[in-house]
Motif scaffolding. Structure first.
Motif, PDB file in Angstrom:
ATOM      1  N   ASN A 243       0.802  -1.219   0.000  1.00 11.94           N
ATOM      2  CA  ASN A 243       0.000   0.000   0.000  1.00 11.94           C
ATOM      3  C   ASN A 243       0.835   1.269   0.000  1.00 11.94           C
ATOM      4  O   ASN A 243       0.700   2.098   0.887  1.00 11.94           O
ATOM      5  CB  ASN A 243      -0.967  -0.006   1.193  1.00 11.94           C
ATOM      6  CG  ASN A 243      -0.246  -0.225   2.512  1.00 11.94           C
ATOM      7  OD1 ASN A 243       0.989  -0.327   2.537  1.00 11.94           O
ATOM      8  ND2 ASN A 243      -0.982  -0.284   3.599  1.00 11.94           N
ATOM      9  N   PRO A 244       1.689   1.439  -1.039  1.00 18.42           N
ATOM     10  CA  PRO A 244       2.407   2.717  -1.111  1.00 18.42           C
ATOM     11  C   PRO A 244       1.404   3.850  -1.297  1.00 18.42           C
ATOM     12  O   PRO A 244       0.352   3.644  -1.894  1.00 18.42           O
ATOM     13  CB  PRO A 244       3.308   2.556  -2.343  1.00 18.42           C
ATOM     14  CG  PRO A 244       2.751   1.437  -3.125  1.00 18.42           C
ATOM     15  CD  PRO A 244       2.011   0.562  -2.165  1.00 18.42           C
ATOM     16  N   PHE A 245       1.748   5.025  -0.781  1.00 17.27           N
ATOM     17  CA  PHE A 245       0.833   6.155  -0.908  1.00 17.27           C
ATOM     18  C   PHE A 245       0.685   6.533  -2.383  1.00 17.27           C
ATOM     19  O   PHE A 245       1.684   6.792  -3.053  1.00 17.27           O
ATOM     20  CB  PHE A 245       1.327   7.339  -0.083  1.00 17.27           C
ATOM     21  CG  PHE A 245       1.395   7.031   1.391  1.00 17.27           C
ATOM     22  CD1 PHE A 245       0.307   6.469   2.041  1.00 17.27           C
ATOM     23  CD2 PHE A 245       2.544   7.279   2.112  1.00 17.27           C
ATOM     24  CE1 PHE A 245       0.360   6.178   3.390  1.00 17.27           C
ATOM     25  CE2 PHE A 245       2.600   6.986   3.473  1.00 17.27           C
ATOM     26  CZ  PHE A 245       1.509   6.437   4.112  1.00 17.27           C
ATOM     27  N   PRO A 246      -0.552   6.575  -2.877  1.00 22.77           N
ATOM     28  CA  PRO A 246      -0.776   6.714  -4.316  1.00 22.77           C
ATOM     29  C   PRO A 246      -0.378   8.078  -4.868  1.00 22.77           C
ATOM     30  O   PRO A 246      -0.088   8.193  -6.041  1.00 22.77           O
ATOM     31  CB  PRO A 246      -2.287   6.497  -4.458  1.00 22.77           C
ATOM     32  CG  PRO A 246      -2.854   6.844  -3.123  1.00 22.77           C
ATOM     33  CD  PRO A 246      -1.814   6.485  -2.123  1.00 22.77           C
ATOM     34  N   THR A 247      -0.365   9.080  -4.029  1.00 24.03           N
ATOM     35  CA  THR A 247      -0.075  10.421  -4.545  1.00 24.03           C
ATOM     36  C   THR A 247       1.391  10.798  -4.379  1.00 24.03           C
ATOM     37  O   THR A 247       1.779  11.917  -4.662  1.00 24.03           O
ATOM     38  CB  THR A 247      -0.932  11.476  -3.816  1.00 24.03           C
ATOM     39  OG1 THR A 247      -0.706  11.343  -2.409  1.00 24.03           O
ATOM     40  CG2 THR A 247      -2.398  11.279  -4.100  1.00 24.03           C
ATOM     41  N   MET A 248       2.196   9.840  -3.915  1.00 28.85           N
ATOM     42  CA  MET A 248       3.584  10.187  -3.628  1.00 28.85           C
ATOM     43  C   MET A 248       4.561   9.435  -4.522  1.00 28.85           C
ATOM     44  O   MET A 248       4.315   8.307  -4.929  1.00 28.85           O
ATOM     45  CB  MET A 248       3.915   9.861  -2.169  1.00 28.85           C
ATOM     46  CG  MET A 248       3.155  10.698  -1.157  1.00 28.85           C
ATOM     47  SD  MET A 248       3.724  10.325   0.507  1.00 28.85           S
ATOM     48  CE  MET A 248       2.376  11.008   1.452  1.00 28.85           C
TER      49      MET A 248
ATOM     50  N   ALA B 109       7.978   9.422   3.877  1.00 26.91           N
ATOM     51  CA  ALA B 109       6.695   9.929   4.382  1.00 26.91           C
ATOM     52  C   ALA B 109       6.641  10.007   5.909  1.00 26.91           C
ATOM     53  O   ALA B 109       6.264  11.032   6.482  1.00 26.91           O
ATOM     54  CB  ALA B 109       5.547   9.074   3.852  1.00 26.91           C
ATOM     55  N   GLY B 110       7.027   8.909   6.559  1.00 27.20           N
ATOM     56  CA  GLY B 110       6.949   8.861   8.014  1.00 27.20           C
ATOM     57  C   GLY B 110       7.765   9.955   8.677  1.00 27.20           C
ATOM     58  O   GLY B 110       7.375  10.497   9.717  1.00 27.20           O
TER      59      GLY B 110
ATOM     60  N   LEU C  29       6.295  13.770   7.334  1.00 29.35           N
ATOM     61  CA  LEU C  29       5.018  14.143   7.939  1.00 29.35           C
ATOM     62  C   LEU C  29       5.136  14.321   9.448  1.00 29.35           C
ATOM     63  O   LEU C  29       4.226  14.810  10.089  1.00 29.35           O
ATOM     64  CB  LEU C  29       3.930  13.126   7.595  1.00 29.35           C
ATOM     65  CG  LEU C  29       3.555  13.099   6.113  1.00 29.35           C
ATOM     66  CD1 LEU C  29       2.441  12.114   5.842  1.00 29.35           C
ATOM     67  CD2 LEU C  29       3.132  14.474   5.628  1.00 29.35           C
ATOM     68  N   ASN C  30       6.257  13.908   9.986  1.00 23.26           N
ATOM     69  CA  ASN C  30       6.471  14.202  11.395  1.00 23.26           C
ATOM     70  C   ASN C  30       7.462  15.346  11.580  1.00 23.26           C
ATOM     71  O   ASN C  30       8.071  15.497  12.636  1.00 23.26           O
ATOM     72  CB  ASN C  30       6.907  12.950  12.148  1.00 23.26           C
ATOM     73  CG  ASN C  30       5.693  12.119  12.566  1.00 23.26           C
ATOM     74  OD1 ASN C  30       4.701  12.658  13.032  1.00 23.26           O
ATOM     75  ND2 ASN C  30       5.763  10.821  12.369  1.00 23.26           N
ATOM     76  N   GLY C  31       7.640  16.120  10.517  1.00 24.64           N
ATOM     77  CA  GLY C  31       8.371  17.370  10.652  1.00 24.64           C
ATOM     78  C   GLY C  31       9.850  17.332  10.315  1.00 24.64           C
ATOM     79  O   GLY C  31      10.549  18.325  10.463  1.00 24.64           O
TER      80      GLY C  31
ATOM     81  N   ILE D 222       3.206   3.781  -7.002  1.00 25.41           N
ATOM     82  CA  ILE D 222       2.248   2.758  -7.443  1.00 25.41           C
ATOM     83  C   ILE D 222       2.527   2.275  -8.857  1.00 25.41           C
ATOM     84  O   ILE D 222       1.864   1.371  -9.335  1.00 25.41           O
ATOM     85  CB  ILE D 222       0.781   3.254  -7.350  1.00 25.41           C
ATOM     86  CG1 ILE D 222       0.659   4.653  -7.887  1.00 25.41           C
ATOM     87  CG2 ILE D 222       0.273   3.185  -5.943  1.00 25.41           C
ATOM     88  CD1 ILE D 222      -0.778   5.104  -8.003  1.00 25.41           C
TER      89      ILE D 222
ATOM     90  N   ARG E 138       9.830   2.029   3.542  1.00 24.72           N
ATOM     91  CA  ARG E 138       9.102   3.125   4.190  1.00 24.72           C
ATOM     92  C   ARG E 138       9.003   2.891   5.698  1.00 24.72           C
ATOM     93  O   ARG E 138       9.147   3.814   6.492  1.00 24.72           O
ATOM     94  CB  ARG E 138       7.708   3.203   3.558  1.00 24.72           C
ATOM     95  CG  ARG E 138       6.809   4.275   4.117  1.00 24.72           C
ATOM     96  CD  ARG E 138       5.501   4.318   3.384  1.00 24.72           C
ATOM     97  NE  ARG E 138       4.705   3.108   3.612  1.00 24.72           N
ATOM     98  CZ  ARG E 138       3.532   2.871   3.023  1.00 24.72           C
ATOM     99  NH1 ARG E 138       3.046   3.731   2.167  1.00 24.72           N
ATOM    100  NH2 ARG E 138       2.876   1.766   3.280  1.00 24.72           N
ATOM    101  N   THR E 139       8.757   1.629   6.060  1.00 30.33           N
ATOM    102  CA  THR E 139       8.681   1.300   7.482  1.00 30.33           C
ATOM    103  C   THR E 139      10.043   1.402   8.143  1.00 30.33           C
ATOM    104  O   THR E 139      10.169   1.936   9.244  1.00 30.33           O
ATOM    105  CB  THR E 139       8.096  -0.112   7.657  1.00 30.33           C
ATOM    106  OG1 THR E 139       6.797  -0.139   7.057  1.00 30.33           O
ATOM    107  CG2 THR E 139       7.995  -0.497   9.114  1.00 30.33           C
TER     108      THR E 139
END
Lengths: 281, 261
Positions: free
Chosen positions: B104-109, B117-118, B121-123, B156, B170-171
């Motif tokens: 489930n990669p983020f579709p818009t990225m 992302a992680g 999105l946490n700054g 994607i 990503r994880t």
């Protein structure tokens, strides 16, 4: 023998029903063609550069344009959007995040009710809550009425589009230790953006054609005005006024304005097709 | 009959997660019944069992994702002797990462944005550092060579197997200590599966891994320990070799030999 007869009769029935369906499909399109035909034949001759750039001429003089009405419609739609978009989008996000609570169910139901309220009633309400306290008709009041009309449309499409985003993206994001609000804002919302944008376009197309609520609020204006606390012209009210005027030239201009309005709405619809083109690819 | 407590103990290992009397619910249905289990550090624990036995629920308790779908958890889950139920779930999930069944990669990225992302999105905004993190983690996920020239393309657009490795990268980028995998290969072809399994073997040096799988060969191949769940209960927990060669419980034997499930 009986078999052949039976099959022949069946084929005849099938032919009749198919023909009826086809004819109905044509019938459904006829009003659209009539509208195109009349607006084109009666309005096209009055459309020229001056029509877009000049101001209305005093009664009795021919020529002139509807620059103020174009500008007015633009301003009214912008005002409506400023009110309708944030409220609608945020409400949609709320409903999507709290699908099953009693409050969310109530809000969902009420937005549907709001969506079904005739626009003239919303015009009267805007008249009471904005025009009367301000003691004058104004662009602002018009914007408020259009904004109220947009809210339920935007709320519902935003909610529906957000619900279409697979749950797995939400989980992926939460699983990375991204807080819920950031997940909604930076992962879910972008994934639903196309659909929400489509909803925005359609709601703009819908309110662009509204006349009744503007009669009570923005009123109309024969002069150039961009002031929000003053009455303002709009394409629809322009059409309304000019079509019932006793001057041929004005009637012609009403047709022309109708043509412009149809083109505007059609352009938005084409833009909508363009935006959604790849959605199911 | 054998004593349950004896077999649910993993004696020789450093324990990473200690689970005491864990019960999990979906509304009124109880999905997990009194689970006691110790997860060893830097090893792979496989959870096996028939559909609906509570494997996924168990996994999703470990990063409190179970609560995101309206579930309730009772009991203690001690990570480094601290009950995770008393921790902030957002903070917890940075330590306990998760890989899902369907990539489930983020579709818009883009690929790059997916990996970061992680952090972003946490700054975390340091561009240079982010580039480094992308390379390091895509390398760890054995994907770097395949995507290093197309980092700006959407995640994607990759194949299913590549997408899953992207999700692993990503994880990993968030720098977790425990990684939960919920049937990570069930949507992949055999070659991609082999790649992911190879990856898991490499990752266990530095990470504690819990993997839910329907595939018993996979459990046998990648894990050090295996827990067999049935009807919400932990039936047997032992070294993987023991579970597959000389299980102590009849149910386990029936399941691993394919007689039911």
């Amino acid at each position: 023998m009986i078999g052949t007869l039976y099959y022949r009769w069946r084929k005849i029935k099938s032919f009749i029903m198919s023909s009826l369906c086809f004819l109905s499909a044509i019938l459904a399109l006829i009003p659209l063609f009539i509208i195109f035909y009349y607006t084109m034949s009666k309005g096209l001759s009055s459309i020229n550069w001056a029509f877009f750039t000049q101001m209305p001429k005093p009664a009795g003089e021919t020529g002139g344009g509807m620059a103020n009405a174009l500008m007015g419609t633009g301003i009214l739609i912008s005002l409506g959007s400023i009110i309708g978009l944030p409220v609608g989008i945020l409400a949609g996000i709320y409903l999507s995040a709290n699908r099953t609570t009693m409050f969310a169910r109530a809000v969902r139901f009420l937005t549907e009710v709001l969506n079904g309220i005739p626009s003239i009633v919303i015009g009267v309400v805007a008249y009471i809550i904005v025009v009367i306290p301000m003691k004058r008709f104004s662009a602002l009041a018009g914007g408020v009425s259009l904004g109220i009309l947009m809210i339920p449309l935007i709320t519902r499409t935003t909610e529906e589009m957000l619900n279409l985003v697979p749950h797995s993206y939400r989980e992926a994001s939460l699983g990375l230790g991204i807080p819920r609000w950031k997940t909604t804002l930076f992962v879910i919302l972008p994934a639903a953006f196309k659909g929400i944008f489509t909803g925005i376009l359609l709601s703009i197309a819908r309110v662009a054609g509204e006349t009744a609520p503007l009669l009570f609020t923005a009123l109309g204006n024969r002069f150039w005005s961009t002031q929000l606390d003053q009455p303002i012209a709009s394409l629809t009210v322009f059409i309304y006024d000019y079509s019932k005027a006793p001057f041929d030239d004005w009637n012609r201009q009403a047709w022309a304005a109708a043509l412009v309005l149809i083109m505007l709405v059609m352009f938005i619809n084409i833009l909508f097709r363009f935006v959604t083109r790849k959605r199911y690819a | 009959m054998l004593n349950m407590t004896e077999e649910t103990e993993v004696v020789d290992e450093t324990i990473r997660i200690r689970i005491e009397n864990l019960n999990a619910f979906f509304g009124k249905t109880q999905a997990l019944i009194n689970i006691n289990l110790n997860i060893p550090k830097n090893k792979v624990l496989a959870i096996i069992g028939p559909s609906g036995c509570g494997k996924s629920t168990f996994l999703r308790c470990l990063n409190r994702m179970h609560e995101e779908v309206g579930g309730k958890i009772k009991g203690k889950i001690l990570l480094d002797n601290q009950n995770i139920m008393e921790r902030d779930p957002v903070e917890l999930r940075k330590m306990v990462g998760m890989i899902f069944q369907k990539p489930n990669p983020f579709p818009t990225m883009s690929i790059f944005d997916n990996v970061t992302a992680g952090l972003r999105l946490n700054g975390f905004r340091n561009k240079k550092k982010l580039q480094e993190i992308v390379e390091v983690n895509l390398t760890k996920a054995a994907l770097w060579d395949e995507v290093k020239d197309i980092l700006n393309q959407p995640g994607i657009n990759l194949s299913g197997g590549q997408q899953q490795r992207l999700c692993i990268a990503r994880t990993l980028a968030v720098n977790p200590e425990v990684i939960l995998m919920d049937e990570p290969c069930s949507a992949l072809d055999p070659i991609s599966t082999a790649k992911i399994e190879e990856l898991i073997s490499g990752l266990k040096k530095n990470f504690t891994i819990v993997i839910v799988t329907h595939n018993m060969q996979q459990a046998a191949r990648v894990s050090n320990y295996t827990a067999f769940f049935y009807m919400g209960e932990l039936v047997e927990y032992d070294k993987t070799a023991n579970i597959f060669t000389r299980p102590k419980m009849k149910q386990t034997e029936d399941y691993v030999t394919g007689r039911f499930g």
